[in-house]
Design an enzyme around this catalytic site. Structure first.
Site, mmCIF file in Angstrom:
data_model
loop_
_atom_site.group_PDB
_atom_site.id
_atom_site.type_symbol
_atom_site.label_atom_id
_atom_site.label_comp_id
_atom_site.label_asym_id
_atom_site.label_seq_id
_atom_site.Cartn_x
_atom_site.Cartn_y
_atom_site.Cartn_z
ATOM 1 N N GLY A 248 0.779 -1.235 0.000
ATOM 2 C CA GLY A 248 0.000 0.000 0.000
ATOM 3 C C GLY A 248 0.808 1.281 0.000
ATOM 4 O O GLY A 248 0.221 2.358 0.013
ATOM 5 N N GLY A 292 3.532 -3.591 -3.974
ATOM 6 C CA GLY A 292 3.377 -3.859 -5.410
ATOM 7 C C GLY A 292 3.635 -2.574 -6.166
ATOM 8 O O GLY A 292 4.678 -2.378 -6.796
ATOM 9 N N ARG A 293 2.667 -1.652 -6.031
ATOM 10 C CA ARG A 293 2.721 -0.356 -6.717
ATOM 11 C C ARG A 293 4.069 0.370 -6.524
ATOM 12 O O ARG A 293 4.634 0.902 -7.464
ATOM 13 C CB ARG A 293 1.601 0.505 -6.131
ATOM 14 C CG ARG A 293 1.388 1.836 -6.742
ATOM 15 C CD ARG A 293 0.315 2.591 -5.948
ATOM 16 N NE ARG A 293 -0.772 1.724 -5.532
ATOM 17 C CZ ARG A 293 -1.886 1.537 -6.216
ATOM 18 N NH1 ARG A 293 -2.085 2.196 -7.331
ATOM 19 N NH2 ARG A 293 -2.814 0.721 -5.776
ATOM 20 N N ARG A 330 -7.151 1.974 -15.278
ATOM 21 C CA ARG A 330 -7.277 2.691 -13.988
ATOM 22 C C ARG A 330 -8.009 4.026 -14.083
ATOM 23 O O ARG A 330 -8.842 4.319 -13.238
ATOM 24 C CB ARG A 330 -5.902 2.852 -13.336
ATOM 25 C CG ARG A 330 -5.275 1.503 -12.942
ATOM 26 C CD ARG A 330 -3.999 1.673 -12.134
ATOM 27 N NE ARG A 330 -4.235 2.182 -10.807
ATOM 28 C CZ ARG A 330 -3.963 3.408 -10.420
ATOM 29 N NH1 ARG A 330 -3.399 4.272 -11.243
ATOM 30 N NH2 ARG A 330 -4.225 3.784 -9.185
ATOM 31 N N TYR A 334 -11.283 3.840 -11.755
ATOM 32 C CA TYR A 334 -11.408 4.642 -10.527
ATOM 33 C C TYR A 334 -10.768 6.017 -10.621
ATOM 34 O O TYR A 334 -10.112 6.469 -9.700
ATOM 35 C CB TYR A 334 -10.959 3.905 -9.261
ATOM 36 C CG TYR A 334 -9.832 2.903 -9.360
ATOM 37 C CD1 TYR A 334 -10.072 1.562 -9.085
ATOM 38 C CD2 TYR A 334 -8.541 3.297 -9.686
ATOM 39 C CE1 TYR A 334 -9.053 0.638 -9.132
ATOM 40 C CE2 TYR A 334 -7.503 2.366 -9.728
ATOM 41 C CZ TYR A 334 -7.778 1.038 -9.451
ATOM 42 O OH TYR A 334 -6.765 0.124 -9.496
ATOM 43 N N CYS A 361 -13.959 2.105 -27.709
ATOM 44 C CA CYS A 361 -15.313 2.610 -27.931
ATOM 45 C C CYS A 361 -16.091 2.742 -26.628
ATOM 46 O O CYS A 361 -17.055 2.003 -26.367
ATOM 47 C CB CYS A 361 -16.042 1.688 -28.904
ATOM 48 S SG CYS A 361 -15.265 1.754 -30.505
ATOM 49 N N TYR A 390 -0.546 -2.104 -11.997
ATOM 50 C CA TYR A 390 -1.971 -2.319 -12.298
ATOM 51 C C TYR A 390 -2.374 -1.728 -13.648
ATOM 52 O O TYR A 390 -3.512 -1.291 -13.825
ATOM 53 C CB TYR A 390 -2.860 -1.767 -11.166
ATOM 54 C CG TYR A 390 -2.445 -2.307 -9.816
ATOM 55 C CD1 TYR A 390 -2.754 -3.612 -9.449
ATOM 56 C CD2 TYR A 390 -1.705 -1.527 -8.922
ATOM 57 C CE1 TYR A 390 -2.338 -4.123 -8.230
ATOM 58 C CE2 TYR A 390 -1.288 -2.032 -7.698
ATOM 59 C CZ TYR A 390 -1.609 -3.324 -7.363
ATOM 60 O OH TYR A 390 -1.195 -3.834 -6.157
#
Ligand SMILES: Cc1ncc(COP(=O)(O)O)c(C=O)c1O
Length: 436
Positions: A248, A292-293, A330, A334, A361, A390
């Site tokens: 995180g 991860g990120r 992404r 969000y 589209c 991601y």
């Protein structure tokens, strides 16, 4: 070559990634293209490692491979001495094919199938992180059938929600992940697992959210987990060998993101664990994290070629590129924000705000809603920054657009590590309907 905090340029003023001219990358490998600066991946990993070494605790850095999965990234993480976490048979299969040491693999997931658990057990995966009661039952069956033992952790939902975007929160009580503490689920799971001779409960796990830009949430998380440990020590004389605090750690997507160094998170976490261990008279467990990120996010760049443009008087123009939600969902999913540069002249003054639109589209396929860019023309290469997490891992074939290639660049050398999909790849699973 010149450098600022966010990107490097060469003598011609072009964007450089891993010592390679971004225009050459686009020319040689085509666009859309995902490029990783491998040195940046190493730098991030090593920042965490140094903080753990300085903190003198047992530790593991377990790369959350859902952020970007491929054989090549598993090779790099292995070389750096990391662990990985996988969340599916597919990620596990990729790790096995990469030759990743199975004892350093943690298997996550809130609905692992019996087949996936069997695959993990047969391949001697290091830890299975148990998420729910159904899974405990399935794992029991697998262990009885294979006559094997396995190390497990319990994923705890500690009731802490870190300050972040609501879609990313997974630590609260109202979550599909893990065993809730307050309702007593965690204790019930603990007792069930402790009763199983073929399961060795080595520790507790929690993950409080993503893109976290302050340390407070981790302090609360550690407090909740250490309180639980204290309770279980008193009641059951149990102390975990490992406290896995999840991932995180936040990164810089845009200038709005006020990042703190990765080492700061680790220092804070270690300090919290030590203080509470002393207060509650507990052993200091090994501390594991699952970034991860923060390992791959800022190292990744998406290169696109500009195509059409639409100007409507009085409205923000649309500049459309040859990728979009198929290679980076992404923003549509969000409202994630990014920044973009023109690869040929990244330092050029922005002169207009445009909607940087994708080619798919869907009206929602806008990569950057208000991109500040110099004037662009068809054929210009645009780099969207910090797309390494991601992005490719959530890529799809929506509109039957092949997924892009992925390139690793380091020390002036570029190498394709995932090839671009072809039209034949797109139809390889299609079958003609035989009307009967
Ligand atoms: C259990 C768990 N660990 C680690 C991570 C990695 O989080 P991040 O990429 O934000 O570091 C996630 C992300 O969803 C997760 O669910």
């Amino acid at each position: 070559m010149s450098t600022n905090d966010y990107y490097q340029t060469n003598d011609q003023g072009h964007l450089m990634i891993g010592g390679v001219d971004a225009l050459k990358l686009a020319e040689n490998f085509g666009t859309p293209l995902v490029v990783y600066d491998v040195a940046q991946i190493r730098k991030q990993f090593n920042a965490l490692k140094q903080a753990f070494v300085a903190g003198q605790v047992d530790y593991a850095i377990s790369y959350a491979s859902k952020a970007f999965t491929s054989i090549a990234i598993y090779q790099v993480i292995n070389e750096l001495g990391g662990h990985i976490d996988v969340v599916s048979g597919g990620e596990l299969y990729t790790a096995l094919k990469a030759g990743f040491p199975t004892e350093k693999i943690s298997f996550h997931g809130n609905n692992k199938t019996k087949d996936e658990l069997l695959m993990a057990v047969e391949n001697n995966v290091g830890v299975i992180i148990l998420d729910n009661f159904h899974e405990i039952e399935l794992l029991k069956q697998v262990l009885h059938e294979t006559n094997k033992k396995v190390q497990v952790m319990l994923r705890i939902t500690p009731g802490v929600s870190a300050h972040t975007h609501e879609y990313d929160q997974t630590g609260q009580e109202d979550s599909k992940f893990g065993f809730d503490v307050r309702s007593g689920q965690a204790e019930k799971a603990f007792l069930q697992v402790k009763a199983e001779e073929q399961m060795e409960l080595i520790g507790l796990h929690a993950h409080i959210g993503s893109q976290i830009l302050e340390t407070e949430g981790f302090n609360l998380e550690v407090e909740k987990l250490m309180q639980l440990v204290q309770e279980w020590k008193q009641k059951y004389d149990y102390q975990p060998q490992v406290l896995n605090l999840g991932g995180g750690f936040g990164i810089r997507y845009t200038a709005k993101d006020r990042v703190i160094g990765l080492g700061t998170f680790v220092e804070q976490i270690i300090a919290s664990v030590r203080t509470l261990a002393e207060q509650y008279q507990l052993n200091v467990p090994a501390i594991w994290v699952e970034p991860g990120r923060s390992i791959v996010g800022e190292a990744g760049y998406s290169l696109y070629t500009v195509g059409s443009r639409k100007d409507v008087p009085g409205l923000t123009p649309y500049v459309t590129v040859d990728g979009g939600m198929g290679d980076n969902i992404r923003p549509a999913l969000y409202q994630a924000e990014y920044e973009a540069l023109v690869a040929k002249r990244p330092a050029a003054e922005p002169v207009e705000k445009v909607h940087l639109a994708g080619r798919y589209c869907e009206s929602g396929d806008i990569l950057i809603d208000q991109a500040c860019l110099p004037k662009t023309k068809p054929g210009d290469v645009i780099a969207v920054l910090a797309t390494g997490a991601y992005g490719y891992s959530m890529a799809s074939n929506y509109n039957r657009v092949p997924r892009p290639a992925v390139v690793f660049a380091e020390n002036g050398q570029a190498q394709e590590v995932v090839t671009r999909e072809t039209y034949d790849d797109l139809i390889k699973n299609d079958r003609f309907y035989q009307e009967k």
